[in-house]
Design a protein around this motif. Structure first.
Motif, PDB file in Angstrom:
ATOM      1  N   THR A 193       5.590  -2.583  -8.114  1.00 15.50           N
ATOM      2  CA  THR A 193       4.923  -3.073  -6.899  1.00 15.50           C
ATOM      3  C   THR A 193       4.145  -4.346  -7.199  1.00 15.50           C
ATOM      4  O   THR A 193       4.216  -5.319  -6.435  1.00 15.50           O
ATOM      5  N   PRO A 252       0.815  -1.228   0.000  1.00  6.41           N
ATOM      6  CA  PRO A 252       0.000   0.000   0.000  1.00  6.41           C
ATOM      7  C   PRO A 252       0.841   1.268   0.000  1.00  6.41           C
ATOM      8  O   PRO A 252       0.471   2.264  -0.637  1.00  6.41           O
ATOM      9  N   VAL A 253       1.983   1.234   0.668  1.00 12.32           N
ATOM     10  CA  VAL A 253       2.852   2.422   0.704  1.00 12.32           C
ATOM     11  C   VAL A 253       3.360   2.749  -0.698  1.00 12.32           C
ATOM     12  O   VAL A 253       3.336   3.913  -1.132  1.00 12.32           O
ATOM     13  N   LEU A 276       2.038   1.828  -3.599  1.00 15.37           N
ATOM     14  CA  LEU A 276       0.942   2.230  -4.489  1.00 15.37           C
ATOM     15  C   LEU A 276       0.514   3.675  -4.227  1.00 15.37           C
ATOM     16  O   LEU A 276       0.248   4.429  -5.172  1.00 15.37           O
ATOM     17  N   VAL A 277       0.459   4.072  -2.965  1.00 23.77           N
ATOM     18  CA  VAL A 277       0.159   5.478  -2.649  1.00 23.77           C
ATOM     19  C   VAL A 277       1.281   6.370  -3.169  1.00 23.77           C
ATOM     20  O   VAL A 277       1.031   7.443  -3.733  1.00 23.77           O
ATOM     21  N   GLY A 278       2.519   5.926  -3.017  1.00 22.50           N
ATOM     22  CA  GLY A 278       3.658   6.687  -3.549  1.00 22.50           C
ATOM     23  C   GLY A 278       3.585   6.843  -5.052  1.00 22.50           C
ATOM     24  O   GLY A 278       3.918   7.907  -5.596  1.00 22.50           O
ATOM     25  N   SER A 279       3.136   5.807  -5.755  1.00 21.62           N
ATOM     26  CA  SER A 279       3.027   5.917  -7.216  1.00 21.62           C
ATOM     27  C   SER A 279       1.965   6.931  -7.616  1.00 21.62           C
ATOM     28  O   SER A 279       2.130   7.660  -8.601  1.00 21.62           O
ATOM     29  N   VAL A 280       0.877   7.002  -6.840  1.00 19.14           N
ATOM     30  CA  VAL A 280      -0.163   7.997  -7.125  1.00 19.14           C
ATOM     31  C   VAL A 280       0.363   9.407  -6.852  1.00 19.14           C
ATOM     32  O   VAL A 280       0.083  10.349  -7.608  1.00 19.14           O
ATOM     33  N   ILE A 281       1.151   9.562  -5.796  1.00 16.44           N
ATOM     34  CA  ILE A 281       1.753  10.878  -5.502  1.00 16.44           C
ATOM     35  C   ILE A 281       2.702  11.290  -6.621  1.00 16.44           C
ATOM     36  O   ILE A 281       2.688  12.444  -7.068  1.00 16.44           O
ATOM     37  N   TRP A 310       0.616  12.388  -9.527  1.00 12.97           N
ATOM     38  CA  TRP A 310      -0.106  13.651  -9.355  1.00 12.97           C
ATOM     39  C   TRP A 310       0.799  14.867  -9.466  1.00 12.97           C
ATOM     40  O   TRP A 310       0.394  15.900  -9.969  1.00 12.97           O
TER      41      TRP A 310
END
Length: 136
Positions: A46, A16-17, A19-24, A27
């Motif tokens: 990931t 999850p870390v 995947l959230v980093g990839s979205v950041i 963006w």
């Protein structure tokens, strides 16, 4: 060969870390380094690491859609971002922007980047899932 327990616990925390980093990364990508390609690579890496740890079937359950769906959705979004410009009378892929009250400015370049993000993440997931399925 079964992966180590340390690898499995680490991937439960890191998936999850990352995947959230990839979205950041996705963006912040238009004005600073990052964007759809690099964010998609992080998401794809990931998924690949998750598949090495838990197997392809577990990773496909995590993704919920077949990875090829992400490829086609990404291509569609990238194409739509160019068509929107044509519909308003501008050149193909010329940026069109709209103000959204809470979020701010959103535009066709972000739609294109989202398409690239999904395309790259989907391609990496397809390649890894096919390679690992052949090994079993």
């Amino acid at each position: 060969m079964r992966p180590s327990i340390i690898f499995q616990i680490g991937m439960k925390i890191l998936t999850p870390v990352l995947l959230v980093g990839s979205v950041i990364i996705f963006w912040r990508g238009h004005q600073l380094p990052g964007g759809g390609f690099i964010g998609g690579l992080v998401a794809g890496a990931t998924f690949a690491t998750h598949a090495f740890c838990y197997g392809v079937d577990s990773t496909l359950r995590l993704i919920r859609l077949h990875p090829l769906s992400f490829v086609f959705i990404g291509l569609f979004l990238a194409l739509i971002s160019g068509v929107i410009s044509l519909l308003v009378g501008a050149q193909v892929f010329q940026g069109q922007w709209v103000t959204v009250p809470v979020i701010g400015m959103l535009g066709t370049p972000q739609i294109f980047d989202l398409g690239v993000y999904l395309l790259v993440a989907g391609l990496v997931a397809v390649f890894i899932s096919e390679i690992l399925k052949e090994d079993t």
